[in-house]
Design a protein around this motif. Structure first.
Motif, short mmCIF file in Angstrom:
data_model
loop_
_atom_site.label_atom_id
_atom_site.label_comp_id
_atom_site.label_asym_id
_atom_site.label_seq_id
_atom_site.Cartn_x
_atom_site.Cartn_y
_atom_site.Cartn_z
N LEU A 22 0.83 -1.21 0.00
CA LEU A 22 0.00 0.00 0.00
C LEU A 22 0.86 1.25 0.00
CD1 LEU A 22 -2.94 -0.95 2.37
CD2 LEU A 22 -3.04 -0.57 -0.09
N GLU A 26 0.71 3.95 -2.96
CA GLU A 26 0.35 5.33 -2.64
C GLU A 26 1.29 6.30 -3.36
OE1 GLU A 26 -0.10 8.31 1.21
OE2 GLU A 26 0.67 6.29 1.48
N ASN A 27 2.57 6.00 -3.35
CA ASN A 27 3.54 6.86 -4.02
C ASN A 27 3.28 6.90 -5.52
OD1 ASN A 27 5.77 8.47 -4.48
ND2 ASN A 27 7.21 6.77 -4.47
N GLU A 30 0.22 8.98 -6.30
CA GLU A 30 0.49 10.42 -6.17
C GLU A 30 1.20 10.93 -7.43
OE1 GLU A 30 3.02 13.42 -3.30
OE2 GLU A 30 2.28 11.53 -2.47
#
Length: 47
Positions: A22, A26-27, A30
């Motif tokens: 996760l 997430e990175n 983004e």
């Protein structure tokens, strides 16, 4: 007590892997979001 430690060993590993994945996703999300915003800005400036 051994039963509890067995549950922690069996459940803990998938939890650690899930948190790791996760954090990586997430990175990447983004970065994808930033790229989409930049693309939107470029498209608007071309009109």
């Amino acid at each position: 007590m051994e039963e509890i430690l067995g549950y922690i060993a069996n459940i803990g590993f998938p939890i650690v892997i899930t948190v790791f994945l996760l954090a990586r996703i997430e990175n990447k999300l983004e970065n994808l979001s930033n790229s989409i915003q930049e693309l939107s800005t470029v498209i608007k400036s071309k009109k």
